[in-house]
Design an enzyme around this catalytic site. Structure first.
Site, PDB file in Angstrom:
ATOM      1  N   ASP A 171      47.758  40.252  36.250  1.00 48.48           N
ATOM      2  CA  ASP A 171      46.578  40.598  35.471  1.00 48.48           C
ATOM      3  C   ASP A 171      46.657  42.051  35.017  1.00 48.48           C
ATOM      4  OD1 ASP A 171      43.680  39.636  34.806  1.00 48.48           O
ATOM      5  OD2 ASP A 171      43.449  41.656  35.610  1.00 48.48           O
ATOM      6  N   GLU A 212      49.764  38.381  32.044  1.00 57.57           N
ATOM      7  CA  GLU A 212      48.560  38.198  31.230  1.00 57.57           C
ATOM      8  C   GLU A 212      48.429  39.421  30.332  1.00 57.57           C
ATOM      9  OE1 GLU A 212      43.948  38.741  30.909  1.00 57.57           O
ATOM     10  OE2 GLU A 212      45.474  40.048  31.758  1.00 57.57           O
TER      11      GLU A 212
END
Length: 474
Positions: free
Chosen positions: A183, A224
């Site tokens: 992330d 991501e």
């Protein structure tokens, strides 16, 4: 779904055992001080109110588990940063963090450099006072709604940070985790004179290091990155799994404008090694994911329509990264079902297109249950993203399962999970502008999706095990 990991496991086994065959993504179950789990104190523990690692391992016995690692930052309340707050540069953990003297020679920020950066808050740093000395130290903080921020950036060039990340990954391996989503990985490189977002080629050196370490543990990576589509394509060329952050907008646009031309053109050229999605815990991506792919005047019409249907917006803060005409929409925040005006046929058409696009389809839990905008949570928390983050009780899950649109969606997922042609060759077939026609073939098996964008009727023509051609209305 259910409030804790044990209940989640029971719900999955009871209702979704054949639905989640590819695995499940559990949003951060770690102790966290903010941002709905995305300000983790550590990855070595599970938030006690959710359960324990034993619960994670038990779920992992039935489903491949994907969890997040916020590779860019960690919580201000983490034991590492708390020690730094107490002792300052004398802390054993001091080198984990990006004090501004690592960026600017004298430690003083220069506004001209900041102006070039892709900002997620007004300033990319926070000021803290060291308890033992009273010294004020500025530390890089990309994210966070508070000042000082709850999310403290890690210095990924530090050997200490690499050791810590390796420790977290080793623990994931022990706990039955199969995939780790990196992330906010696009923000890990801070380099003056750049946007400090997905800085090339530096980012690849870091990704190569993480991939080598993850490979040694048998863990897959899913970076991501919300960025210009060319960046995603470069990641794919680099051998990474990527998210298809273009598909949600293209599908929505096709269904709203009843024209499949842009969608079909995109499906012909996109990389196949992707996780496809329509909805998520944040929003429908617009900028920078769709930069150079959309006319901002047309995009404004689509955004305004979604706002009419209850959406709220996440906006770009930095003037330098807005469009020339001022278009500044980062994400459209609402359920995908609401974005399509709660029209069952349109929603199922969207899912059918998603499932026929090459890659691994990922269905967000609110979307799985045909969920609608949760305005009460937005009002209660003041956080716009809560509109698509409803907390489902077991009773609410069972009520949602009775809805026709949900039953039809589950049937479609079962077809996608079990029909062998999806392991074969994909093609976009020639079609009229108001149609989308997609096909998969493998040996004697084949299936073709035909979506009529005027009526939203979706039909799958496929050959069954007896060789009969079946027309399946989604």
């Amino acid at each position: 779904m259910g409030g804790n990991l044990k209940t989640l496991h029971q719900v999955l086994l009871k209702h979704f055992a054949d639905i989640c065959q590819g695995g499940i993504h559990i949003l951060p179950p770690f102790p966290s001080s903010g941002d709905r789990g995305f300000a983790p104190l550590t990855y070595l523990e599970i938030e006690p109110s959710f359960g324990s690692w034993e619960d994670i391992r038990a779920i992992g016995d039935h489903f491949d588990i994907l969890v997040d690692l916020m590779v860019n930052h960690i919580s201000r309340q983490s034991p590492y940063f708390q020690d730094f707050l107490a002792k300052g540069r004398a802390s054993a953990y001091a080198d984990l963090f990006l004090t501004l003297d690592k960026i600017w020679e004298d430690g003083e920020p220069v506004q001209a450099d900041i102006d070039k950066m892709f900002l997620r808050r007004p300033l990319p740093y926070s000021t803290f006072k060291v308890e033992e000395t009273g010294e004020e130290i500025k530390v890089w903080t990309t994210f966070g709604k508070t000042d000082p921020s709850e999310q403290i950036d890690l210095d990924i060039h530090s050997q200490q940070t690499k050791q810590l990340l390796t420790e977290f990954f080793a623990n994931f391996k022990e706990q039955n985790v199969k995939i780790v989503r990196l992330d906010a990985v696009g923000y890990v490189i801070k380099k003056l004179g750049t946007s400090c977002f997905f800085v090339e080629p530096d980012i690849y050196a870091f990704l190569d290091w993480v991939k080598e370490m993850a490979d040694s543990l048998g863990i897959e990576l899913l970076p991501e990155v919300h960025a210009h589509y060319s960046t995603q394509f470069k990641l794919a060329e680099h051998g990474c799994w990527i998210y298809d952050f273009i598909l949600p907008y293209r599908v929505l646009e096709a269904l709203v404008n009843r024209s499949g031309q842009e969608l079909c053109n995109y499906l012909k050229i996109r990389p196949h090694k992707q996780f496809t999605m329509l909805d998520c815990h944040d929003g429908i991506p617009v900028k920078p994911d769709m930069d150079d792919l959309i006319d901002t005047r047309e995009a404004r019409k689509l955004v305004d329509l979604c706002v009419e249907r209850g959406a709220n917006l996440s906006l770009i803060l930095s003037d330098e990264h807005k469009a020339e005409d001022g278009f500044d929409v980062h994400q459209i925040r609402c359920t995908y079902y609401n974005a399509l005006n709660c029209d069952d046929a349109a929603y199922l058409a969207a899912r059918a297109i998603q499932f026929f696009a090459p890659g691994i389809p990922q269905v967000y839990y609110v979307g799985l249950l045909g969920g609608e905008n949760d305005f009460a949570r937005v009002q209660e928390t003041g956080e716009g993203r809560e509109i698509n983050r409803h907390n489902y009780t077991v009773e609410e899950i069972e009520q949602a399962l009775e809805k026709e649109v949900v039953q039809r969606l589950l049937k479609l997922i079962r077809f996608r999970n079990t029909y062998d042609a999806f392991n074969g060759e994909f093609s976009v077939l020639p079609s009229a502008d108001h149609e989308v026609r997609l096909t998969w073939r493998k040996g004697e098996t084949s299936c073709e999706l035909h979506v009529n964008l005027k009526t939203y009727q979706s039909v799958i023509h496929y050959v069954d095990e007896q060789g009969q051609t079946i027309d399946y209305t989604v």
